[in-house]
Design an enzyme around this catalytic site. Structure first.
Site, PDB file in Angstrom:
ATOM      1  N   GLY A  40       0.855  -1.199   0.000  1.00 36.60           N
ATOM      2  CA  GLY A  40       0.000   0.000   0.000  1.00 36.60           C
ATOM      3  C   GLY A  40       0.881   1.235   0.000  1.00 36.60           C
ATOM      4  O   GLY A  40       2.072   1.158   0.317  1.00 36.60           O
ATOM      5  N   GLY A  41       0.265   2.351  -0.383  1.00 34.64           N
ATOM      6  CA  GLY A  41       1.016   3.587  -0.584  1.00 34.64           C
ATOM      7  C   GLY A  41       1.780   4.041   0.649  1.00 34.64           C
ATOM      8  O   GLY A  41       2.983   4.323   0.583  1.00 34.64           O
ATOM      9  N   ASP A  93      -1.857  10.263   8.378  1.00 30.37           N
ATOM     10  CA  ASP A  93      -3.092  10.074   7.632  1.00 30.37           C
ATOM     11  C   ASP A  93      -4.406  10.319   8.369  1.00 30.37           C
ATOM     12  O   ASP A  93      -4.452  10.568   9.562  1.00 30.37           O
ATOM     13  CB  ASP A  93      -3.084   8.702   6.975  1.00 30.37           C
ATOM     14  CG  ASP A  93      -3.438   8.828   5.491  1.00 30.37           C
ATOM     15  OD1 ASP A  93      -3.690   9.959   5.045  1.00 30.37           O
ATOM     16  OD2 ASP A  93      -3.491   7.801   4.799  1.00 30.37           O
ATOM     17  N   ARG A 124      -5.906  -0.176  -6.101  1.00 32.09           N
ATOM     18  CA  ARG A 124      -6.790  -0.770  -5.111  1.00 32.09           C
ATOM     19  C   ARG A 124      -8.192  -0.627  -5.670  1.00 32.09           C
ATOM     20  O   ARG A 124      -8.488   0.366  -6.355  1.00 32.09           O
ATOM     21  CB  ARG A 124      -6.696  -0.011  -3.782  1.00 32.09           C
ATOM     22  CG  ARG A 124      -5.589  -0.477  -2.887  1.00 32.09           C
ATOM     23  CD  ARG A 124      -5.633   0.160  -1.509  1.00 32.09           C
ATOM     24  NE  ARG A 124      -5.770   1.601  -1.561  1.00 32.09           N
ATOM     25  CZ  ARG A 124      -6.905   2.254  -1.388  1.00 32.09           C
ATOM     26  NH1 ARG A 124      -8.037   1.588  -1.129  1.00 32.09           N
ATOM     27  NH2 ARG A 124      -6.955   3.566  -1.457  1.00 32.09           N
ATOM     28  N   VAL A 156       1.562   4.375  -8.035  1.00 30.55           N
ATOM     29  CA  VAL A 156       1.653   3.390  -9.105  1.00 30.55           C
ATOM     30  C   VAL A 156       2.328   4.001 -10.339  1.00 30.55           C
ATOM     31  O   VAL A 156       3.237   3.409 -10.926  1.00 30.55           O
ATOM     32  CB  VAL A 156       0.237   2.854  -9.428  1.00 30.55           C
ATOM     33  CG1 VAL A 156       0.214   2.153 -10.766  1.00 30.55           C
ATOM     34  CG2 VAL A 156      -0.221   1.916  -8.313  1.00 30.55           C
ATOM     35  N   LYS A 215       4.404   6.376 -10.488  1.00 28.55           N
ATOM     36  CA  LYS A 215       5.838   6.616 -10.245  1.00 28.55           C
ATOM     37  C   LYS A 215       6.618   5.301 -10.283  1.00 28.55           C
ATOM     38  O   LYS A 215       7.756   5.260 -10.735  1.00 28.55           O
ATOM     39  CB  LYS A 215       6.029   7.312  -8.900  1.00 28.55           C
ATOM     40  CG  LYS A 215       5.435   8.710  -8.869  1.00 28.55           C
ATOM     41  CD  LYS A 215       5.882   9.512  -7.665  1.00 28.55           C
ATOM     42  CE  LYS A 215       5.470  10.967  -7.826  1.00 28.55           C
ATOM     43  NZ  LYS A 215       5.914  11.811  -6.722  1.00 28.55           N
ATOM     44  N   GLU A 216       5.982   4.225  -9.788  1.00 30.25           N
ATOM     45  CA  GLU A 216       6.653   2.919  -9.813  1.00 30.25           C
ATOM     46  C   GLU A 216       6.827   2.453 -11.255  1.00 30.25           C
ATOM     47  O   GLU A 216       7.859   1.890 -11.618  1.00 30.25           O
ATOM     48  CB  GLU A 216       5.835   1.895  -9.019  1.00 30.25           C
ATOM     49  CG  GLU A 216       5.818   2.215  -7.529  1.00 30.25           C
ATOM     50  CD  GLU A 216       4.806   1.391  -6.753  1.00 30.25           C
ATOM     51  OE1 GLU A 216       4.134   0.517  -7.343  1.00 30.25           O
ATOM     52  OE2 GLU A 216       4.678   1.626  -5.529  1.00 30.25           O
ATOM     53  N   ASP A 250      -5.753  49.886  29.308  1.00 28.93           N
ATOM     54  CA  ASP A 250      -6.673  49.888  28.168  1.00 28.93           C
ATOM     55  C   ASP A 250      -7.901  49.063  28.576  1.00 28.93           C
ATOM     56  O   ASP A 250      -7.853  48.283  29.541  1.00 28.93           O
ATOM     57  CB  ASP A 250      -5.946  49.272  26.965  1.00 28.93           C
ATOM     58  CG  ASP A 250      -6.899  48.930  25.842  1.00 28.93           C
ATOM     59  OD1 ASP A 250      -7.723  49.785  25.490  1.00 28.93           O
ATOM     60  OD2 ASP A 250      -6.832  47.785  25.325  1.00 28.93           O
TER      61      ASP A 250
HETATM   62  C1  GDG Z   1      -2.746   6.435  -0.520  1.00 25.87           C
HETATM   63  C2  GDG Z   1      -3.326   7.583  -1.361  1.00 25.87           C
HETATM   64  C3  GDG Z   1      -1.000   8.161  -2.062  1.00 25.87           C
HETATM   65  C4  GDG Z   1      -0.900  -2.127  -5.230  1.00 25.87           C
HETATM   66  N1  GDG Z   1      -1.241  -3.363  -5.615  1.00 25.87           N
HETATM   67  C5  GDG Z   1      -0.242  -4.180  -5.267  1.00 25.87           C
HETATM   68  C6  GDG Z   1       0.738  -3.445  -4.676  1.00 25.87           C
HETATM   69  N2  GDG Z   1       0.299  -2.174  -4.647  1.00 25.87           N
HETATM   70  C7  GDG Z   1       1.048  -1.047  -4.107  1.00 25.87           C
HETATM   71  C8  GDG Z   1       1.560  -0.187  -5.214  1.00 25.87           C
HETATM   72  C9  GDG Z   1       1.714   1.149  -4.541  1.00 25.87           C
HETATM   73  C10 GDG Z   1       0.611   1.116  -3.525  1.00 25.87           C
HETATM   74  O1  GDG Z   1       0.200  -0.224  -3.364  1.00 25.87           O
HETATM   75  C11 GDG Z   1      -0.599   1.918  -3.968  1.00 25.87           C
HETATM   76  O2  GDG Z   1      -0.302   3.262  -3.770  1.00 25.87           O
HETATM   77  P1  GDG Z   1      -1.180   4.434  -4.371  1.00 25.87           P
HETATM   78  O3  GDG Z   1      -0.414   5.676  -4.167  1.00 25.87           O
HETATM   79  O4  GDG Z   1      -1.438   4.149  -5.788  1.00 25.87           O
HETATM   80  O5  GDG Z   1      -2.581   4.454  -3.648  1.00 25.87           O
HETATM   81  P2  GDG Z   1      -3.266   4.248  -2.190  1.00 25.87           P
HETATM   82  O6  GDG Z   1      -3.116   2.887  -1.678  1.00 25.87           O
HETATM   83  O7  GDG Z   1      -4.659   4.721  -2.359  1.00 25.87           O
HETATM   84  O8  GDG Z   1      -2.469   5.242  -1.221  1.00 25.87           O
HETATM   85  C12 GDG Z   1      -2.421   7.854  -2.553  1.00 25.87           C
HETATM   86  C13 GDG Z   1      -0.528   7.105  -1.112  1.00 25.87           C
HETATM   87  O9  GDG Z   1      -1.443   6.886  -0.052  1.00 25.87           O
HETATM   88  C14 GDG Z   1       0.812   7.472  -0.511  1.00 25.87           C
HETATM   89  O10 GDG Z   1       0.743   8.696   0.152  1.00 25.87           O
HETATM   90  O11 GDG Z   1      -0.154   8.173  -3.191  1.00 25.87           O
HETATM   91  O12 GDG Z   1      -2.909   8.960  -3.278  1.00 25.87           O
HETATM   92  O13 GDG Z   1      -4.631   7.263  -1.812  1.00 25.87           O
HETATM   93  O14 GDG Z   1       2.946   1.222  -3.875  1.00 25.87           O
HETATM   94  O15 GDG Z   1       2.757  -0.737  -5.677  1.00 25.87           O
HETATM   95  N3  GDG Z   1       1.899  -3.971  -4.244  1.00 25.87           N
HETATM   96  C15 GDG Z   1       2.066  -5.306  -4.410  1.00 25.87           C
HETATM   97  N4  GDG Z   1       1.113  -6.072  -4.953  1.00 25.87           N
HETATM   98  C16 GDG Z   1      -0.032  -5.566  -5.398  1.00 25.87           C
HETATM   99  O16 GDG Z   1      -0.878  -6.316  -5.896  1.00 25.87           O
HETATM  100  N5  GDG Z   1       3.183  -5.848  -4.002  1.00 25.87           N
END
Ligand code: GDG
Length: 737
Positions: A30-31, A137, A269, A373, A375-376, A500
């Site tokens: 997750g992010g 968060d 997600r 995503v 950026k990755e 005052d």
């Molecule tokens: C919140 C904010 C902000 C996803 N599927 C798999 C997997 N992932 C990883 C991705 C990425 C992360 O999860 C998702 O990050 P995002 O930034 O796209 O989105 P949120 O989860 O909504 O995150 C977002 C973030 O916080 C950080 O501040 O960017 O805007 O909503 O790293 O690679 N990783 C693996 N398997 C998966 O199936 N291993």
């Protein structure tokens, strides 16, 4: 420097029981975890968070401790209401502008507050001297203020991973004031983009009247700043995954699996903010309007299960699956389905292979704090191939000029962007990708952590200075100072107390009429006035009739309207202190002030015998100060040659005859008192500075509140001043002066 305690709602692990019954920790994805994992791994601090609801068994706690993880145990029902309720049914949709998904239940908010309290208790029990706390968060928005209360000298940082919406949207948030006050407890509040910071500043100003400027604010009782820190990804890790030899083999397999069609990839997600239905519609639109792509392109959508206990997420899953089925039913050609949908999560290695196999990365959120995503994907494209198609509503878009930016609501427009990506020459694609890669590499997750922590260092020294008394707050007087001052006054033969009124002896009220003297104030003043060696002078900008009425039965000297009128103690008549003033400008000024009242809802004019005051304390804060600036400019230009001066007070613009001020008036009155061996003066606004300016250095000059002042000493509130006056009355009575 002490440790850094990371705090997030969930710990970055889940617990699996092995066959032996032993617990094993599994790192989650997750992010937020992608961003903070490296901070924790590389440091010596603890990560504090929950594992969901319910008690945490001892063996799990031991296992967690090995990785410096601390579980906050939360009642299971509270945890559900906190997470699914207020966090994800109110804050998450509202902060993403998706108001139709907001479902508020007051009990959820109570649970939200209790869970934040639980976190505060656990953190307070873990903190060691020198530690700093970095909270993450929207699940923990109340926590900074709760921690501030318990740990006044511990620096608190906060980072919001989701968007911060316009103040117009925040206004709709149930419990908005409490939420904003909670957040304002942090010394540093970080967001991903400049726009989010702008919205935060205007929400603080418009909803709780808290003004931030370039240096932050001190109005919340401690120094606090807002900063923009766009989160990056772990570029080295993604490059490592992408360059591993086994990756190339898997990429080949994937290409074969999709029959060498161009791969358009989505990784999200399964969340309604990510715009997955719009993405499917756009891809479908592409194939319907440009059928030549039917056997040449495939949309591979990885939808990672998320929050599936919440109804809206279940409904989204059904909607997406229905759309995928319908698109595939309608557009299948030669056994090739256009949308390949995967509802699961995959390993980091598999994800990397997917990024490498994708010709186009399609990211379509309707709102997103950042979006990692995209950026990755960029970090993985070591050969500069591939095209990024990115929604302009992702925070990432602000630094992604070389991506194909689109509005996901415009389905045809998105379809056109996908086609443009599919047909882009490899030269153009390489050119764009190269600069994106450079950006992503130079602002990676370590850079983000470094920038936040550098700003946190600044915020930490500001807090330390503030606490040590070397900043503005330094002049809040100590008990010893009060004792010394009271003692000097008690021993004085003839003393004067020049005070005052509004903001000094009484708190400011909505209208001047409401700011009546409290019984406690009248009692203290009466006690002081009994003393023949003491002259008490109330020096006010007020018009004389209200002042005379307030102090009808108290034998204080009254100076009204900044010195125009004077009533000696015990006298009933008022006299003009400066009888030869030219007031010819009054009618013209009055007309202008009236015009500014019409323009600014809540403003009003106070008419005094010689001066005029335009009050804007009830005007919407930002607008009020803007109108005040305009008014001052206008008056200064229009009346440059008239014998008047325009003075800014606290939420008031005063126009008064030139050369008359509180300082001059007090000096004139004091000449009547004869020789004095003790002078004490207190005031809160700019007009009191004239008074401070005329005092001899031996005088005790006290500013009420925080603003910059000539007065060397400072008290926080009128109540504190009244305490000092009470001590003076008591000490003088005791010494029989
Ligand atoms: C919140 C904010 C902000 C996803 N599927 C798999 C997997 N992932 C990883 C991705 C990425 C992360 O999860 C998702 O990050 P995002 O930034 O796209 O989105 P949120 O989860 O909504 O995150 C977002 C973030 O916080 C950080 O501040 O960017 O805007 O909503 O790293 O690679 N990783 C693996 N398997 C998966 O199936 N291993």
């Amino acid at each position: 420097m002490g440790r850094l305690l990371l705090v997030s709602n969930r710990l970055p692990v889940s617990i699996k029981r092995q066959e032996s019954g032993q617990p094993a920790l599994v790192r989650s994805s997750g992010g937020l975890i992608a961003g903070l994992g490296p901070v924790h791994d590389g440091g010596d601090g603890e990560w504090i968070g929950s594992l969901g609801g319910g008690p945490v068994p001892g063996d799990v706690k031991n296992e967690l401790a090995k990785q410096r993880l601390v579980a906050v145990e939360v009642d299971a029902n509270d945890a559900r209401r906190h997470y699914e309720g207020y966090s994800n049914n109110v804050l998450w949709p509202l902060f993403h502008y998706l108001l139709n998904h907001v479902t508020f239940d007051a009990c959820d908010f109570e649970a939200y507050r209790r869970v934040n309290e639980r976190f505060a208790e656990v953190i307070a029990s873990r903190v060691k001297p020198g530690d700093r706390i970095w909270v993450h968060d929207y699940h923990l928005l109340l926590l900074p203020a709760m921690l501030r209360e318990r740990l006044p000298d511990v620096p608190i940082g906060f980072f919001l991973h989701i968007p911060f919406p316009s103040s117009e949207v925040v206004r709709m948030l149930p419990r908005r004031e409490e939420i904003l006050r909670g957040l304002a407890g942090a010394n540093l509040i970080g967001v991903h983009t400049y726009n989010f910071a702008r919205h935060l500043v205007s929400s603080f100003r418009r909803i709780i009247g808290l003004e931030f400027n370039d240096d932050g604010t001190r109005e919340s009782g401690q120094p606090s700043r807002i900063g923009v820190f766009p989160l990056g990804v772990d570029v080295a890790m993604h490059q490592g995954l992408a360059s591993a030899p086994e990756r190339a083999r898997r990429v080949d397999e994937l290409r074969k699996e999709f029959r060498h069609r161009k791969i358009v990839l989505g990784v999200d997600r399964l969340d309604y903010t990510k715009g997955i239905p719009l993405k499917i519609r756009a891809f479908r639109c592409l194939l319907e309007t440009r059928p030549e792509w039917r056997d040449k392109a495939v949309l591979v959508q990885l939808a990672v299960p998320s929050r599936d206990g919440i109804a809206a997420y279940k409904a989204l899953r059904e909607e997406v699956e229905g759309m995928v089925g319908a698109a595939n039913g309608a557009l299948e050609q030669n056994g090739l389905v256009p949308v390949h949908y995967l509802y699961r999560s995959v390993s980091p290695e598999e994800l990397s292979a997917m990024y490498l196999a994708a010709d186009v990365m399609l990211v379509t959120p309707v709102r997103d704090g950042m979006n990692l995503v995209i950026k990755e994907y960029v970090a993985s494209r070591l050969d500069d191939s591939g095209v990024a198609v990115l929604s302009e509503f992702a925070g990432a878009a602000s630094g992604f000029g070389e991506a194909l930016l689109h509005n996901p609501w415009d389905v045809e427009g998105t379809a056109a962007s996908i086609e443009r990506a599919l047909t882009m020459t490899s030269d153009e694609a390489a050119h764009r990708m190269k600069s994106l890669r450079h950006r992503v590499a130079t602002s990676d997750v370590h850079w983000w952590v470094g920038r936040f922590l550098a700003a946190f260092d600044t915020a930490t020294s500001e807090l330390n200075d503030f606490l040590a008394g070397t900043s503005e707050a330094k002049t809040y007087v100590s008990r010893e100072w009060v004792r010394g001052c009271v003692d000097r006054c008690a021993k004085a033969r003839r003393a004067v107390l020049a005070l005052d009124y509004d903001g000094t002896l009484v708190e400011l009220a909505r209208t001047p009429e409401e700011a009546r003297p409290t019984p406690r104030l009248l009692e203290v003043l009466n006690a002081l006035c009994i003393d023949p060696g003491l002259e008490v002078v109330v020096v006010s900008g007020r018009e004389h009739t209200s002042l005379g009425e307030f102090f009808a039965d108290v034998p204080v000297h009254l100076i009204a309207e900044h010195g125009l009128s004077y009533r000696a103690a015990g006298a009933s008549a008022w006299e003009h202190l400066f009888p030869d003033l030219d007031l010819g400008w009054r009618d013209a000024v009055r007309a202008i002030l009236d015009d500014f009242v019409l323009r600014s809802k809540g403003a009003f004019v106070e008419r005094k015998s010689a001066s005029l005051a335009w009050h804007y304390r009830n005007v919407e804060p930002g607008f009020g100060s803007w109108q005040a600036r305009e008014l001052v400019n206008h008056l200064n230009e229009a009346f440059a040659k008239s014998p008047l001066e325009v003075v800014r007070g606290h939420k008031v613009i005063e126009v008064r005859p030139l050369g008359v001020n509180k300082g001059r008036a007090l000096k004139t009155v004091m000449q009547r008192f004869g020789e004095l061996d003790f002078i004490f003066a207190a005031g809160d606004d700019r007009t009191d500075e004239d008074l401070f300016a005329t005092l001899p250095v031996s005088a005790y000059a006290v500013k009420i509140g925080r603003a910059v002042s000539l007065a060397p000493h400072r008290l926080a509130t009128p109540a504190q001043l009244i305490n000092v006056l009470k001590l003076i009355a008591r000490a003088r009575a005791a010494l029989g002066q």
